[in-house]
Design a protein around this motif. Sequence first.
Motif, PDB file in Angstrom:
ATOM      1  N   ARG A 106      -2.504   1.479 -13.534  1.00 45.90           N
ATOM      2  CA  ARG A 106      -1.167   1.091 -13.993  1.00 45.90           C
ATOM      3  C   ARG A 106      -0.074   1.283 -12.938  1.00 45.90           C
ATOM      4  O   ARG A 106       0.853   0.461 -12.867  1.00 45.90           O
ATOM      5  CB  ARG A 106      -0.813   1.858 -15.272  1.00 45.90           C
ATOM      6  CG  ARG A 106      -1.668   1.466 -16.476  1.00 45.90           C
ATOM      7  CD  ARG A 106      -1.397   2.370 -17.672  1.00 45.90           C
ATOM      8  NE  ARG A 106      -1.751   3.745 -17.384  1.00 45.90           N
ATOM      9  CZ  ARG A 106      -1.432   4.783 -18.158  1.00 45.90           C
ATOM     10  NH1 ARG A 106      -0.732   4.600 -19.267  1.00 45.90           N
ATOM     11  NH2 ARG A 106      -1.809   5.999 -17.838  1.00 45.90           N
ATOM     12  N   PRO A 107      -0.154   2.325 -12.096  1.00 45.25           N
ATOM     13  CA  PRO A 107       0.884   2.459 -11.065  1.00 45.25           C
ATOM     14  C   PRO A 107       0.991   1.262 -10.132  1.00 45.25           C
ATOM     15  O   PRO A 107       2.062   1.008  -9.562  1.00 45.25           O
ATOM     16  CB  PRO A 107       0.452   3.718 -10.307  1.00 45.25           C
ATOM     17  CG  PRO A 107      -0.241   4.539 -11.341  1.00 45.25           C
ATOM     18  CD  PRO A 107      -1.012   3.528 -12.155  1.00 45.25           C
ATOM     19  N   PHE A 108      -0.113   0.490  -9.974  1.00 45.35           N
ATOM     20  CA  PHE A 108      -0.061  -0.697  -9.127  1.00 45.35           C
ATOM     21  C   PHE A 108       0.574  -1.885  -9.843  1.00 45.35           C
ATOM     22  O   PHE A 108       0.996  -2.838  -9.197  1.00 45.35           O
ATOM     23  CB  PHE A 108      -1.457  -1.050  -8.626  1.00 45.35           C
ATOM     24  CG  PHE A 108      -1.938  -0.147  -7.529  1.00 45.35           C
ATOM     25  CD1 PHE A 108      -1.636  -0.424  -6.211  1.00 45.35           C
ATOM     26  CD2 PHE A 108      -2.666   0.987  -7.813  1.00 45.35           C
ATOM     27  CE1 PHE A 108      -2.052   0.414  -5.189  1.00 45.35           C
ATOM     28  CE2 PHE A 108      -3.094   1.838  -6.808  1.00 45.35           C
ATOM     29  CZ  PHE A 108      -2.788   1.559  -5.485  1.00 45.35           C
ATOM     30  N   LEU A 109       0.617  -1.841 -11.170  1.00 37.97           N
ATOM     31  CA  LEU A 109       1.389  -2.835 -11.899  1.00 37.97           C
ATOM     32  C   LEU A 109       2.873  -2.524 -11.760  1.00 37.97           C
ATOM     33  O   LEU A 109       3.692  -3.423 -11.556  1.00 37.97           O
ATOM     34  CB  LEU A 109       1.002  -2.835 -13.384  1.00 37.97           C
ATOM     35  CG  LEU A 109      -0.389  -3.373 -13.741  1.00 37.97           C
ATOM     36  CD1 LEU A 109      -0.657  -3.184 -15.220  1.00 37.97           C
ATOM     37  CD2 LEU A 109      -0.506  -4.849 -13.373  1.00 37.97           C
ATOM     38  N   ALA A 110       3.222  -1.253 -11.860  1.00 40.52           N
ATOM     39  CA  ALA A 110       4.623  -0.853 -11.723  1.00 40.52           C
ATOM     40  C   ALA A 110       5.143  -1.134 -10.321  1.00 40.52           C
ATOM     41  O   ALA A 110       6.292  -1.543 -10.141  1.00 40.52           O
ATOM     42  CB  ALA A 110       4.786   0.626 -12.065  1.00 40.52           C
ATOM     43  N   ASP A 111       4.300  -0.922  -9.318  1.00 44.15           N
ATOM     44  CA  ASP A 111       4.705  -1.176  -7.935  1.00 44.15           C
ATOM     45  C   ASP A 111       3.473  -1.461  -7.081  1.00 44.15           C
ATOM     46  O   ASP A 111       2.761  -0.530  -6.695  1.00 44.15           O
ATOM     47  CB  ASP A 111       5.464   0.020  -7.358  1.00 44.15           C
ATOM     48  CG  ASP A 111       6.204  -0.324  -6.078  1.00 44.15           C
ATOM     49  OD1 ASP A 111       5.735  -1.208  -5.335  1.00 44.15           O
ATOM     50  OD2 ASP A 111       7.270   0.266  -5.823  1.00 44.15           O
ATOM     51  N   PRO A 112       3.194  -2.727  -6.794  1.00 49.24           N
ATOM     52  CA  PRO A 112       1.995  -3.068  -6.014  1.00 49.24           C
ATOM     53  C   PRO A 112       2.038  -2.533  -4.591  1.00 49.24           C
ATOM     54  O   PRO A 112       1.004  -2.484  -3.916  1.00 49.24           O
ATOM     55  CB  PRO A 112       1.979  -4.599  -6.029  1.00 49.24           C
ATOM     56  CG  PRO A 112       3.393  -5.002  -6.300  1.00 49.24           C
ATOM     57  CD  PRO A 112       3.952  -3.934  -7.184  1.00 49.24           C
ATOM     58  N   ASN A 113       3.219  -2.130  -4.127  1.00 47.74           N
ATOM     59  CA  ASN A 113       3.355  -1.622  -2.761  1.00 47.74           C
ATOM     60  C   ASN A 113       3.450  -0.101  -2.716  1.00 47.74           C
ATOM     61  O   ASN A 113       3.948   0.466  -1.740  1.00 47.74           O
ATOM     62  CB  ASN A 113       4.603  -2.225  -2.104  1.00 47.74           C
ATOM     63  CG  ASN A 113       4.483  -3.724  -1.921  1.00 47.74           C
ATOM     64  OD1 ASN A 113       3.480  -4.222  -1.410  1.00 47.74           O
ATOM     65  ND2 ASN A 113       5.494  -4.465  -2.350  1.00 47.74           N
ATOM     66  N   ILE A 114       2.942   0.560  -3.739  1.00 47.25           N
ATOM     67  CA  ILE A 114       3.067   2.011  -3.834  1.00 47.25           C
ATOM     68  C   ILE A 114       2.439   2.726  -2.630  1.00 47.25           C
ATOM     69  O   ILE A 114       3.019   3.679  -2.097  1.00 47.25           O
ATOM     70  CB  ILE A 114       2.460   2.523  -5.166  1.00 47.25           C
ATOM     71  CG1 ILE A 114       2.590   4.041  -5.281  1.00 47.25           C
ATOM     72  CG2 ILE A 114       1.025   2.084  -5.343  1.00 47.25           C
ATOM     73  CD1 ILE A 114       2.171   4.576  -6.645  1.00 47.25           C
ATOM     74  N   VAL A 115       1.281   2.254  -2.178  1.00 46.26           N
ATOM     75  CA  VAL A 115       0.621   2.913  -1.052  1.00 46.26           C
ATOM     76  C   VAL A 115       1.382   2.653   0.247  1.00 46.26           C
ATOM     77  O   VAL A 115       1.601   3.564   1.049  1.00 46.26           O
ATOM     78  CB  VAL A 115      -0.845   2.439  -0.933  1.00 46.26           C
ATOM     79  CG1 VAL A 115      -1.489   2.988   0.344  1.00 46.26           C
ATOM     80  CG2 VAL A 115      -1.644   2.885  -2.156  1.00 46.26           C
ATOM     81  N   LEU A 149       6.340  -2.959 -18.133  1.00 49.42           N
ATOM     82  CA  LEU A 149       7.684  -2.799 -18.681  1.00 49.42           C
ATOM     83  C   LEU A 149       8.713  -2.584 -17.581  1.00 49.42           C
ATOM     84  O   LEU A 149       9.821  -3.111 -17.647  1.00 49.42           O
ATOM     85  CB  LEU A 149       7.711  -1.627 -19.663  1.00 49.42           C
ATOM     86  CG  LEU A 149       9.011  -1.445 -20.440  1.00 49.42           C
ATOM     87  CD1 LEU A 149       9.113  -2.481 -21.554  1.00 49.42           C
ATOM     88  CD2 LEU A 149       9.092  -0.039 -21.039  1.00 49.42           C
ATOM     89  N   VAL A 150       8.354  -1.809 -16.550  1.00 54.53           N
ATOM     90  CA  VAL A 150       9.315  -1.517 -15.487  1.00 54.53           C
ATOM     91  C   VAL A 150       9.224  -2.510 -14.336  1.00 54.53           C
ATOM     92  O   VAL A 150      10.025  -2.453 -13.408  1.00 54.53           O
ATOM     93  CB  VAL A 150       9.154  -0.067 -14.957  1.00 54.53           C
ATOM     94  CG1 VAL A 150       9.380   0.936 -16.078  1.00 54.53           C
ATOM     95  CG2 VAL A 150       7.796   0.150 -14.313  1.00 54.53           C
ATOM     96  N   ASN A 151       8.232  -3.410 -14.380  1.00 51.46           N
ATOM     97  CA  ASN A 151       8.096  -4.431 -13.344  1.00 51.46           C
ATOM     98  C   ASN A 151       7.581  -5.728 -13.963  1.00 51.46           C
ATOM     99  O   ASN A 151       6.384  -6.026 -13.926  1.00 51.46           O
ATOM    100  CB  ASN A 151       7.146  -3.970 -12.237  1.00 51.46           C
ATOM    101  CG  ASN A 151       6.931  -5.053 -11.193  1.00 51.46           C
ATOM    102  OD1 ASN A 151       7.800  -5.903 -10.963  1.00 51.46           O
ATOM    103  ND2 ASN A 151       5.772  -5.044 -10.552  1.00 51.46           N
ATOM    104  N   PRO A 152       8.469  -6.528 -14.568  1.00 47.84           N
ATOM    105  CA  PRO A 152       8.041  -7.772 -15.231  1.00 47.84           C
ATOM    106  C   PRO A 152       7.396  -8.788 -14.295  1.00 47.84           C
ATOM    107  O   PRO A 152       6.781  -9.744 -14.767  1.00 47.84           O
ATOM    108  CB  PRO A 152       9.353  -8.320 -15.811  1.00 47.84           C
ATOM    109  CG  PRO A 152      10.281  -7.148 -15.876  1.00 47.84           C
ATOM    110  CD  PRO A 152       9.902  -6.283 -14.721  1.00 47.84           C
ATOM    111  N   LEU A 153       7.528  -8.596 -12.989  1.00 48.56           N
ATOM    112  CA  LEU A 153       6.872  -9.512 -12.047  1.00 48.56           C
ATOM    113  C   LEU A 153       5.357  -9.344 -12.052  1.00 48.56           C
ATOM    114  O   LEU A 153       4.640 -10.255 -11.640  1.00 48.56           O
ATOM    115  CB  LEU A 153       7.399  -9.262 -10.626  1.00 48.56           C
ATOM    116  CG  LEU A 153       8.888  -9.501 -10.365  1.00 48.56           C
ATOM    117  CD1 LEU A 153       9.220  -9.190  -8.916  1.00 48.56           C
ATOM    118  CD2 LEU A 153       9.261 -10.933 -10.687  1.00 48.56           C
ATOM    119  N   ALA A 154       4.880  -8.199 -12.500  1.00 45.17           N
ATOM    120  CA  ALA A 154       3.446  -7.931 -12.479  1.00 45.17           C
ATOM    121  C   ALA A 154       2.679  -8.987 -13.263  1.00 45.17           C
ATOM    122  O   ALA A 154       3.000  -9.293 -14.412  1.00 45.17           O
ATOM    123  CB  ALA A 154       3.166  -6.540 -13.063  1.00 45.17           C
TER     124      ALA A 154
END
Length: 298
Positions: A106-115, A149-154
Motif C-alpha cells: 500500500r505505501p507504493f500506492l500512496a507514493d510510487p517514488n517512496i524508495v 485515498l491520499v493519492n488518487p493518481l494511483a
Amino acid sequence: DFIIIFRLSMLDLVEDGSSWEEVKLLAQAIEDAGATIINTGIGWHEARVPTIATSVPRASFAWVTRKMREEKIVDVPLCATNRINAPHVADEVIGRGDADLVSMARPFLADPNIVKKSREGNVDDINTCIACNQACLDHAFIGKTASCLVNPLACHETELKVEEEAIAPTQRLRIGVIGSGPAGMAFATTAATIGHHVTLYDKSNEIGGQFNMAKRIPGKEEFHETIRYFRHQLAKLERKGKLEMKLATEMTHDDMESASANGKIDKWIVAAGVDPRVPPIPGLEHPNVLLYIDVLRH
C-alpha cells in the motif's frame, strides 16, 4: 534463474489455525522445495484481529518474523510485513534484527517514488500510506479499480497526469481556494503545480481541516502524516511564488465578489468541508451532552 518468494502464514489468528510447530515444518519444506525468500503472512481474512488497519501500530507483527529468524529454522532470508509504511520503519525492523528484508504494498500506492525519495534524502516529500484501506482494498473487494485515498493518481496514471507548468502561460488563472482540509490542500497543490497561481484561505490558523480532529482519535495517528505531507508541499510552492496561504482568514461571499471584481481572483474553489450531522436524540440539548467537535477540540 529467478527469485521465488513464498508467503507463509506464520500467525493465522483463527481458531484451530496452524501451530508454531506446523509453521516451522512448513517453512523447512518450502525451503527444501526451492523458495528463495519466505515472506511472513499474518492472519486470514476470516480473522477478527486487525492486522493492517490504521489502528494497528507500525510494524507490530515483525516479532513473528524475528521469532522464526532467531530459531534458525531456515537459512533463506525472511521478510517482515504488515503496517511497515515508511523507510525509517523498515530500517528499524531490519536494524534490530527482526527480518532480513521487508515488503510493502500500500505505501507504493500512496507514493510510487517512496524508495527514490528516501534514497535522495527527501523523506518529507513522501506521501505516507495511512492504512485506511478505503480506495485500495475496499475497491478491490467489490471489483472496482484499486486506488489510494491520499493519492488518487494511483492506478489511474494513464488517465490523470499532473505535470509541472503543464498549463500554457496564456491559460493560467488566479484561483482562490476556500478551505485547507484534505480536498482544499490537494486541489491547491495540484493547481499550483501545473501552473496556476493559487491563494489558499482558511478561517483556522492551521491547515488540515477535520483531519486535525481525526488525528487526535486513538488509532488514527497516521492522519498526522497526510497533513505533514501537504504542509511540506504547500510550503515549497509558496517559496516558488506559485501559492499564497492566508490562514486565520474567513472569506464571506462579499469578500469573494470583491476579490473577483478587483481582478485578484479569476476562479473560486469552495472546499469548506461539512457541518457535523446532529442526530435527533432526545436530551441532546442537555448541558452535559457534547458534540464530537467539542470533545476533540476542547
